[in-house]
Design a protein around this motif. Structure first.
Motif, mmCIF file in Angstrom:
data_model
loop_
_atom_site.group_PDB
_atom_site.id
_atom_site.type_symbol
_atom_site.label_atom_id
_atom_site.label_comp_id
_atom_site.label_asym_id
_atom_site.label_seq_id
_atom_site.Cartn_x
_atom_site.Cartn_y
_atom_site.Cartn_z
ATOM 1 N N MET A 22 0.849 -1.200 0.000
ATOM 2 C CA MET A 22 0.000 0.000 0.000
ATOM 3 C C MET A 22 0.877 1.239 0.000
ATOM 4 O O MET A 22 1.883 1.287 0.705
ATOM 5 N N ASN A 23 0.503 2.227 -0.792
ATOM 6 C CA ASN A 23 1.214 3.502 -0.790
ATOM 7 C C ASN A 23 1.218 4.053 0.631
ATOM 8 O O ASN A 23 0.193 4.095 1.302
ATOM 9 N N THR A 24 2.396 4.487 1.098
ATOM 10 C CA THR A 24 2.525 4.899 2.503
ATOM 11 C C THR A 24 2.137 6.351 2.737
ATOM 12 O O THR A 24 2.310 6.856 3.835
ATOM 13 N N MET A 25 1.629 7.024 1.716
ATOM 14 C CA MET A 25 1.228 8.417 1.864
ATOM 15 C C MET A 25 0.184 8.562 2.973
ATOM 16 O O MET A 25 -0.734 7.754 3.077
ATOM 17 N N THR A 26 0.352 9.572 3.811
ATOM 18 C CA THR A 26 -0.590 9.811 4.906
ATOM 19 C C THR A 26 -1.864 10.459 4.368
ATOM 20 O O THR A 26 -1.813 11.450 3.634
ATOM 21 N N ILE A 27 -2.985 9.881 4.745
ATOM 22 C CA ILE A 27 -4.289 10.401 4.335
ATOM 23 C C ILE A 27 -5.068 10.770 5.590
ATOM 24 O O ILE A 27 -5.242 9.942 6.484
ATOM 25 N N THR A 28 -5.509 12.022 5.657
ATOM 26 C CA THR A 28 -6.289 12.453 6.819
ATOM 27 C C THR A 28 -7.695 12.890 6.427
ATOM 28 O O THR A 28 -8.612 12.847 7.236
ATOM 29 N N ARG A 29 -7.846 13.352 5.172
ATOM 30 C CA ARG A 29 -9.157 13.713 4.642
ATOM 31 C C ARG A 29 -9.456 12.817 3.451
ATOM 32 O O ARG A 29 -8.532 12.419 2.738
ATOM 33 N N ILE A 30 -10.715 12.521 3.207
ATOM 34 C CA ILE A 30 -11.077 11.557 2.159
ATOM 35 C C ILE A 30 -10.492 11.958 0.807
ATOM 36 O O ILE A 30 -9.941 11.129 0.083
ATOM 37 N N PHE A 31 -10.575 13.244 0.463
ATOM 38 C CA PHE A 31 -10.121 13.672 -0.861
ATOM 39 C C PHE A 31 -8.610 13.615 -1.039
ATOM 40 O O PHE A 31 -8.101 13.773 -2.153
#
Length: 592
Positions: A1-10
């Motif tokens: 899985m891409n390790t980019m941090t996601i905090t908002r759905i968009f």
């Protein structure tokens, strides 16, 4: 899985900026019989243009926008465009009553409504005039008197995205993302407030499970206004799978063969009806072919996921997969390997047969109020136990109350019910535990649901009966398509049974009988006696208090549109009990 941090759905959209995904297929939907495809680049650009168009139309942070849409890429465009300007999507089923439409639109104070076409607009046409907050209705397909999709998209009038970037920065993870109204079976609908954090925490955990069984393409056919399909939609995007949208459930077989998905989500009723069609084709076979078909089914019913059942069983299963189950795979497009089941309890027999056929059926459990997943199976060895809804989702807590009710707590817990702090306090206690209303138990790491707390009834003898469990046993019979188990305050358990008329027609043919049609079949003594034998056999596996002592057959069909089933195809018990009040009264008119 891409390790980019996601905090908002968009934030998921940023994944499509990856060179590999930017120019690759991201979403696809059918329009007038032709597949329309969108690359990652087109997805991002369409969303950004729509966000600017919405801002130009007066939609801003905190504004509510309702969507009544078939499954299509435009659902994502609208969803993401609203989310990144801080607006709130209010997804609505196209099958609810006028009074519920009126309540939702007014309660949420919607400023804009998106509809798919003239048919859906026709369902709300008489209601929208009474909604004071409403400023405009947009249609994906051209409808006289409505703003057309293309007209709205051309309203942006600028390619200056600095305003949009400022809007995105102002959206916080705990901001309201969506308002989902639960069906009003016990009064007016309740608006479940879910934040970005609620949904992100859920699809991030779900994505870690899909990473155990990576996929490249998925089919979306459950309504996207249902939170299960919505969380799967976000999960597929996070994972990097192409999503094909099915806008017509009647044509799902064609869509599956055309798109060749590796995964889809389904409610148990969809799997039940699919299985019934497969078995009906098996019954039409003759001689050795028919014998092999039912030999394979019998073998499948003994299957234990991840269990070593010995070389002899494995040898026979390999033959069954080559001769029989391979045809199932061809019917499912040839690439399907996993199915997520949720929304209701799945029959154990179905789970075993599908697993034996080579489809990994992962059953999950949750509520709209928990965004939704509380527990779900996974793809690791010992990640599934048939009859349970899997281990508790990472990051979520579960405990069982003294009365057996399942309590849940975690970052997926809703913000509350919109404008109803009183109802919020009834479901979320002072320690943050959601009282699910479901009864269950933990079996090691696995959670088993036994019934709905409110649906369990007590006989006049003081014994409790969980009707859903009994109904699932009854539906395992090929002769019974659906069942309503009753007996609250009575001295025995009884049932209203909807026969499987396709099977009965086939059975009559084998027996050399003339099939009389549904209305006459339910009065035919030979058919009634045959179903009685089925019920007697099922009773052997039930506790004495659960055993169905009497039943009545009906020739009706139950559907979402006619009110017997919820949008996720669960029984609406109060409605059904009222509908068959006279029949139930007749059952108990004389003591057994």
């Amino acid at each position: 899985m891409n390790t980019m941090t996601i905090t908002r759905i968009f934030d998921v959209l940023d994944l499509y900026n990856n060179p590999e995904r930017y120019n690759s297929l991201a979403l696809a939907g059918k329009r007038k019989g032709k597949w329309i495809e969108y690359s990652g680049k087109e997805y991002i650009q369409t969303v950004n243009r729509l966000s600017l168009a919405l801002l130009a139309s007066g939609i801003g942070k905190g504004d509510k926008v309702a969507t009544i849409l078939k499954n299509c890429p435009e659902w994502n465009f609208i969803d993401m465009a609203l989310l990144q300007i801080g607006a709130v999507q209010v997804p609505v089923y196209p099958t609810i009553s006028d009074s519920n439409y009126a309540f939702i639109f007014t309660d949420a104070e919607v400023k804009m409504i998106f509809v798919s076409d003239e048919v859906i607009y026709g369902r709300i046409k008489d209601v929208v005039a009474e909604v004071p907050s409403l400023e405009g209705i947009v249609s994906i397909e051209a409808v006289d008197g409505l703003i057309h999709w293309d007209e709205l998209m051309n309203k942006s009038g600028t390619n200056d995205f600095s305003l949009l970037n400022d809007m995105k920065k102002a959206v916080l993870e705990n901001d309201l993302a969506t308002l989902i109204y639960t069906s009003g079976t016990t009064g007016t609908p309740k608006g479940v407030m879910l934040s970005h954090r609620n949904l992100v925490s859920n699809f991030e955990a779900a994505c870690s499970i899909i990473e155990q069984n990576p996929i490249t393409r998925a089919l979306s056919f459950l309504p996207l206004c249902h939170v299960l399909e919505r969380i799967m939609n976000y999960t597929y995007q996070r994972h990097g799978a192409v999503i094909y949208y099915c806008d017509n459930l009647e044509q799902i077989g064609d869509y599956i063969r055309e798109t060749q998905p590796e995964m889809f989500a389904a409610v148990p009723r969809v799997l039940e009806k699919t299985y019934e069609k497969i078995v009906a084709k098996g019954r039409a076979l003759t001689g050795v072919k028919k014998m092999l078909f039912f030999w394979a089914l019998n073998l499948g019913e003994q299957f234990e996921p991840w269990g070593n059942q010995g070389w002899w069983y494995n040898f026979r299963l390999a033959i069954a997969r080559k001769l029989i189950f391979s045809k199932w795979h061809a019917a499912f497009g040839g690439r399907l390997n996993s199915i997520v089941s949720g929304g209701a309890s799945l029959q154990e027999r179905l789970a075993r047969v599908f697993w034996a056929a080579g489809f990994k059926v992962i059953e999950g459990y949750g509520l709209t109020e928990t965004s939704p997943v509380i527990a779900v199976g996974n793809f690791l060895p010992d990640g599934v136990k048939v009859g349970t809804v899997g281990p508790v989702l990472p990051g979520v807590e579960v405990r069982i109350a003294e009365d057996g009710e399942i309590l849940s707590r975690g970052p997926n817990t809703m913000l509350g019910y919109y404008k109803r702090p009183d109802l919020t306090a009834e479901i979320i206690d002072s320690e943050g535990w959601v009282h699910t209303g479901d009864i269950g138990r933990l079996e090691g790491k696995f959670l088993r649901i036994t019934d709905r707390k409110k649906e369990i009834f007590k006989t006049s003898g003081g014994k409790y009966v969980a009707p859903q469990q009994v109904e699932n046993h009854l539906k395992e019979s090929s002769f019974i398509e659906n069942a309503l188990v009753v007996g609250d305050g009575k001295n025995f358990t009884a049932a209203i049974l909807m026969p499987n008329f396709l099977h009965i027609e086939s059975w009559c043919r084998v027996k050399g009988m003339q099939y009389p049609g549904p209305k006459e079949a339910i009065k035919n003594e030979v058919i009634i006696n045959r179903i009685q034998r089925e019920v007697d056999h099922i009773n052997l596996s039930l506790d004495q208090v659960e055993q169905v002592k009497k039943f009545r057959l009906i020739a009706d069909s139950w559907s979402i549109e006619s009110g017997e089933l919820s949008p996720t195809m669960k029984l609406k018990r109060k409605f059904l009990t009222r509908k068959y009040a006279l029949l139930i009264e007749q059952i108990y008119a004389t003591n057994y």
